[in-house]
Design a protein around this motif. Sequence first.
Motif, PDB file in Angstrom:
ATOM      1  N   LYS A  43       1.843   5.848  -0.478  1.00  0.00           N
ATOM      2  CA  LYS A  43       1.367   4.889   0.522  1.00  0.00           C
ATOM      3  C   LYS A  43       1.215   3.497  -0.077  1.00  0.00           C
ATOM      4  CE  LYS A  43      -2.316   4.090   3.907  1.00  0.00           C
ATOM      5  NZ  LYS A  43      -3.587   4.616   4.504  1.00  0.00           N
ATOM      6  N   ALA A  44       0.488   3.404  -1.184  1.00  0.00           N
ATOM      7  CA  ALA A  44       0.251   2.083  -1.795  1.00  0.00           C
ATOM      8  C   ALA A  44       1.545   1.483  -2.331  1.00  0.00           C
ATOM      9  CB  ALA A  44      -0.775   2.203  -2.915  1.00  0.00           C
ATOM     10  N   GLY A  45       2.405   2.332  -2.886  1.00  0.00           N
ATOM     11  CA  GLY A  45       3.647   1.825  -3.461  1.00  0.00           C
ATOM     12  C   GLY A  45       4.569   1.231  -2.421  1.00  0.00           C
ATOM     13  N   ARG A  46       4.601   1.790  -1.217  1.00  0.00           N
ATOM     14  CA  ARG A  46       5.502   1.299  -0.176  1.00  0.00           C
ATOM     15  C   ARG A  46       5.093  -0.071   0.349  1.00  0.00           C
ATOM     16  NH1 ARG A  46       9.029   5.079   2.218  1.00  0.00           N
ATOM     17  NH2 ARG A  46       8.807   4.100   4.261  1.00  0.00           N
ATOM     18  N   PHE A 197      -8.997   3.328  -9.313  1.00  0.00           N
ATOM     19  CA  PHE A 197      -9.992   2.270  -9.447  1.00  0.00           C
ATOM     20  C   PHE A 197      -9.342   0.897  -9.336  1.00  0.00           C
ATOM     21  CE2 PHE A 197     -12.397  -0.832 -11.863  1.00  0.00           C
ATOM     22  CZ  PHE A 197     -13.673  -0.660 -11.347  1.00  0.00           C
ATOM     23  N   ILE A 198      -8.236   0.685 -10.039  1.00  0.00           N
ATOM     24  CA  ILE A 198      -7.551  -0.606  -9.997  1.00  0.00           C
ATOM     25  C   ILE A 198      -7.010  -0.886  -8.598  1.00  0.00           C
ATOM     26  CG2 ILE A 198      -5.512  -1.861 -10.827  1.00  0.00           C
ATOM     27  CD1 ILE A 198      -7.825  -1.896 -12.794  1.00  0.00           C
ATOM     28  N   HIS A 199      -6.520   0.150  -7.932  1.00  0.00           N
ATOM     29  CA  HIS A 199      -6.027  -0.042  -6.567  1.00  0.00           C
ATOM     30  C   HIS A 199      -7.155  -0.504  -5.650  1.00  0.00           C
ATOM     31  CE1 HIS A 199      -3.914   0.353  -2.846  1.00  0.00           C
ATOM     32  NE2 HIS A 199      -4.630   1.402  -2.448  1.00  0.00           N
ATOM     33  N   LEU A 200      -8.330   0.125  -5.757  1.00  0.00           N
ATOM     34  CA  LEU A 200      -9.456  -0.264  -4.911  1.00  0.00           C
ATOM     35  C   LEU A 200      -9.957  -1.658  -5.254  1.00  0.00           C
ATOM     36  CD1 LEU A 200     -11.443   3.105  -4.810  1.00  0.00           C
ATOM     37  CD2 LEU A 200     -10.049   2.107  -2.983  1.00  0.00           C
ATOM     38  N   ALA A 201      -9.890  -2.012  -6.545  1.00  0.00           N
ATOM     39  CA  ALA A 201     -10.418  -3.303  -6.985  1.00  0.00           C
ATOM     40  C   ALA A 201      -9.462  -4.453  -6.697  1.00  0.00           C
ATOM     41  CB  ALA A 201     -10.729  -3.252  -8.481  1.00  0.00           C
ATOM     42  N   LEU A 202      -8.174  -4.239  -6.927  1.00  0.00           N
ATOM     43  CA  LEU A 202      -7.207  -5.329  -6.835  1.00  0.00           C
ATOM     44  C   LEU A 202      -6.040  -5.050  -5.903  1.00  0.00           C
ATOM     45  CD1 LEU A 202      -6.994  -6.200 -10.653  1.00  0.00           C
ATOM     46  CD2 LEU A 202      -8.277  -7.455  -8.907  1.00  0.00           C
ATOM     47  N   GLY A 203      -5.707  -3.771  -5.737  1.00  0.00           N
ATOM     48  CA  GLY A 203      -4.547  -3.406  -4.938  1.00  0.00           C
ATOM     49  C   GLY A 203      -3.314  -3.196  -5.801  1.00  0.00           C
ATOM     50  N   VAL A 204      -2.629  -2.065  -5.594  1.00  0.00           N
ATOM     51  CA  VAL A 204      -1.426  -1.777  -6.367  1.00  0.00           C
ATOM     52  C   VAL A 204      -0.379  -2.865  -6.153  1.00  0.00           C
ATOM     53  CG1 VAL A 204       0.578  -0.223  -6.469  1.00  0.00           C
ATOM     54  CG2 VAL A 204      -1.733   0.716  -6.562  1.00  0.00           C
ATOM     55  N   LYS A 205      -0.194  -3.288  -4.912  1.00  0.00           N
ATOM     56  CA  LYS A 205       0.802  -4.314  -4.622  1.00  0.00           C
ATOM     57  C   LYS A 205       0.545  -5.578  -5.434  1.00  0.00           C
ATOM     58  CE  LYS A 205       2.563  -7.174  -0.837  1.00  0.00           C
ATOM     59  NZ  LYS A 205       2.485  -7.455   0.632  1.00  0.00           N
ATOM     60  N   THR A 206      -0.695  -6.006  -5.476  1.00  0.00           N
ATOM     61  CA  THR A 206      -1.048  -7.225  -6.207  1.00  0.00           C
ATOM     62  C   THR A 206      -0.800  -7.069  -7.697  1.00  0.00           C
ATOM     63  OG1 THR A 206      -2.715  -7.826  -4.564  1.00  0.00           O
ATOM     64  CG2 THR A 206      -2.930  -8.809  -6.751  1.00  0.00           C
ATOM     65  N   VAL A 207      -1.251  -5.947  -8.268  1.00  0.00           N
ATOM     66  CA  VAL A 207      -1.134  -5.750  -9.718  1.00  0.00           C
ATOM     67  C   VAL A 207       0.333  -5.589 -10.123  1.00  0.00           C
ATOM     68  CG1 VAL A 207      -1.796  -4.298 -11.660  1.00  0.00           C
ATOM     69  CG2 VAL A 207      -3.447  -4.778  -9.859  1.00  0.00           C
ATOM     70  N   VAL A 208       1.112  -4.859  -9.344  1.00  0.00           N
ATOM     71  CA  VAL A 208       2.534  -4.723  -9.649  1.00  0.00           C
ATOM     72  C   VAL A 208       3.212  -6.086  -9.606  1.00  0.00           C
ATOM     73  CG1 VAL A 208       4.738  -3.802  -8.794  1.00  0.00           C
ATOM     74  CG2 VAL A 208       2.734  -2.320  -8.931  1.00  0.00           C
ATOM     75  N   GLY A 209       2.850  -6.906  -8.639  1.00  0.00           N
ATOM     76  CA  GLY A 209       3.407  -8.254  -8.562  1.00  0.00           C
ATOM     77  C   GLY A 209       3.070  -9.090  -9.782  1.00  0.00           C
ATOM     78  N   MET A 210       1.840  -8.950 -10.285  1.00  0.00           N
ATOM     79  CA  MET A 210       1.434  -9.689 -11.480  1.00  0.00           C
ATOM     80  C   MET A 210       2.229  -9.232 -12.704  1.00  0.00           C
ATOM     81  SD  MET A 210      -2.710  -9.876 -11.001  1.00  0.00           S
ATOM     82  CE  MET A 210      -3.445 -10.999  -9.814  1.00  0.00           C
ATOM     83  N   PRO A 218      -6.430 -10.471 -13.825  1.00  0.00           N
ATOM     84  CA  PRO A 218      -7.781 -10.998 -14.070  1.00  0.00           C
ATOM     85  C   PRO A 218      -8.713  -9.919 -14.611  1.00  0.00           C
ATOM     86  CG  PRO A 218      -7.408 -10.689 -11.723  1.00  0.00           C
ATOM     87  CD  PRO A 218      -6.084 -10.486 -12.399  1.00  0.00           C
ATOM     88  N   PRO A 219      -9.598 -10.271 -15.542  1.00  0.00           N
ATOM     89  CA  PRO A 219     -10.546  -9.283 -16.079  1.00  0.00           C
ATOM     90  C   PRO A 219     -11.525  -8.842 -15.004  1.00  0.00           C
ATOM     91  CG  PRO A 219     -11.085 -11.501 -16.851  1.00  0.00           C
ATOM     92  CD  PRO A 219      -9.770 -11.604 -16.151  1.00  0.00           C
ATOM     93  N   LEU A 220     -11.865  -7.576 -15.025  1.00  0.00           N
ATOM     94  CA  LEU A 220     -12.791  -7.003 -14.057  1.00  0.00           C
ATOM     95  C   LEU A 220     -14.197  -6.935 -14.638  1.00  0.00           C
ATOM     96  CD1 LEU A 220     -10.467  -4.115 -12.896  1.00  0.00           C
ATOM     97  CD2 LEU A 220     -11.084  -6.110 -11.541  1.00  0.00           C
ATOM     98  N   GLN A 221     -15.173  -6.847 -13.773  1.00  0.00           N
ATOM     99  CA  GLN A 221     -16.562  -6.727 -14.212  1.00  0.00           C
ATOM    100  C   GLN A 221     -16.752  -5.498 -15.088  1.00  0.00           C
ATOM    101  OE1 GLN A 221     -19.333  -6.713 -10.959  1.00  0.00           O
ATOM    102  NE2 GLN A 221     -21.109  -6.279 -12.251  1.00  0.00           N
ATOM    103  N   GLU A 222     -15.960  -4.459 -14.848  1.00  0.00           N
ATOM    104  CA  GLU A 222     -16.083  -3.207 -15.588  1.00  0.00           C
ATOM    105  C   GLU A 222     -15.323  -3.215 -16.911  1.00  0.00           C
ATOM    106  OE1 GLU A 222     -16.939  -2.657 -11.369  1.00  0.00           O
ATOM    107  OE2 GLU A 222     -15.239  -3.549 -12.441  1.00  0.00           O
ATOM    108  N   LYS A 223     -14.759  -4.339 -17.273  1.00  0.00           N
ATOM    109  CA  LYS A 223     -13.991  -4.408 -18.515  1.00  0.00           C
ATOM    110  C   LYS A 223     -14.844  -3.967 -19.699  1.00  0.00           C
ATOM    111  CE  LYS A 223     -11.134  -7.548 -21.297  1.00  0.00           C
ATOM    112  NZ  LYS A 223     -11.644  -7.049 -22.579  1.00  0.00           N
ATOM    113  N   GLY A 224     -14.322  -2.995 -20.460  1.00  0.00           N
ATOM    114  CA  GLY A 224     -15.045  -2.477 -21.610  1.00  0.00           C
ATOM    115  C   GLY A 224     -14.432  -2.935 -22.920  1.00  0.00           C
ATOM    116  N   SER A 225     -15.001  -2.428 -23.995  1.00  0.00           N
ATOM    117  CA  SER A 225     -14.526  -2.816 -25.327  1.00  0.00           C
ATOM    118  C   SER A 225     -14.380  -1.614 -26.249  1.00  0.00           C
ATOM    119  CB  SER A 225     -15.505  -3.824 -25.951  1.00  0.00           C
ATOM    120  OG  SER A 225     -16.816  -3.276 -26.035  1.00  0.00           O
TER     121      SER A 225
END
Length: 403
Positions: A43-46, A197-210, A218-225
């Motif tokens: 669904k998200a990929g299409r 998680f990334i899909h809910l936060a940013l969207g697969v379409k957006t991240v694939v485009g990036m 962009p870094p997320l609030q949940e970014k760990g180390s």
Amino acid sequence: MTEAATFPPSGPNYYFVERAGSKRLVIFFSGTGQRNGRFEFWKAGREVEENLLFVSDGRNHWYQDGVAGLGTTIEETIASIQAWCERNSVDEIVTVGASMGGYGAVLYGGMLKAKVLAFSFDTLLRLPTSPSWRLMPKDAVMRYSDLVPAIQQAGVPINVFVGEMYPIDVVAAQRLVNLPNVKVESLRGVGHGSARFIHLALGVKTVVGMVATGTPIPPLQEKGSMCESPELVDLLHRAHVAFFEKDLAACLKLCRQALRVSPRSEIFHYLLGRTYLGLKRMSAAIKHLNYAAGRSPEFEDGQFFHAQALRIAKYNKQAIPLFEQQIGKWPNAARLPFNLAISYERVGRNAEALEQMRRAVLLQPSYETKLADMRERIQKRGGIDGGPRNTEGIRGYIASLIS
């Protein structure tokens, strides 16, 4: 197959979507258990407005034998994809995948000189407790057991996301952090489902485009180390293995050592809470699981074991609203209505207890005997008496834990 360019547009293990005018192909690699024309990211990929190829490996061979219908080997499959790209004037490829699909996205992406987006995947096949160790058939031939040499040789840009609440994914990702073509980002409070998680936060379409355009994600609030500390990853791996092997004393020692280095680490609080739960030290278990659950609201196991610890410790009035909330988020997890039913019964809400136990049986038929036992207990006590619905909150209880 005889001619790399003569395969049909779809088959049980692959599906092409052609988009007029697009010069890019995005390949989505499915994780384990997908077969008979079912694909992850469907669904998200299409939503991605490019040429698309969805692939699966229903045998859970980690794509070591190619993709059925496109090739019987990795090389044949690569040739088929390249022929399709040539025929359709495609000059750029992006590969995407999670878990086993992440492994496929990295391996095939390197060979196709693609840009890669991969989530929570093994970098060394059959590492004990890893998904490939648990799910890959013993007779599967591993042609590429270690991804690191393949990544180094390919040199393609690879973006990796892993959740810090799934220890073996962190161990796998830490092997990549010093490779110049790989960017690894760990996510606090996230388990094996980093792709969701990334899909809910940013969207697969957006991240694939990036990834396709080389735009920084962009870094997320949940970014760990976690992956930046080899010492912590080593402690995490050893603690995880000790817990898996039921060496609770060793796990306890390693978690305490890790929390001296990183006092706020959710995964070590979670492992420590699970260890105390195994040792039946309930106050300590509740304290650490409460911390992990509070800091990791999307981590299903953390939420569940916090509520379960409360139930076992007979804090049923506090456990009930937690289980109720979790059922709303994870409605197909049979363990939730099962545990909620036990807590309902213990506070006298018998009708609701039976209702939830029936729900658990529908999700997991092995609970049928538990339902029969519960019916018998309730009948011996005089039948159904729902009693007043509990409306007690848990704010005061949680405040007492952290005060």
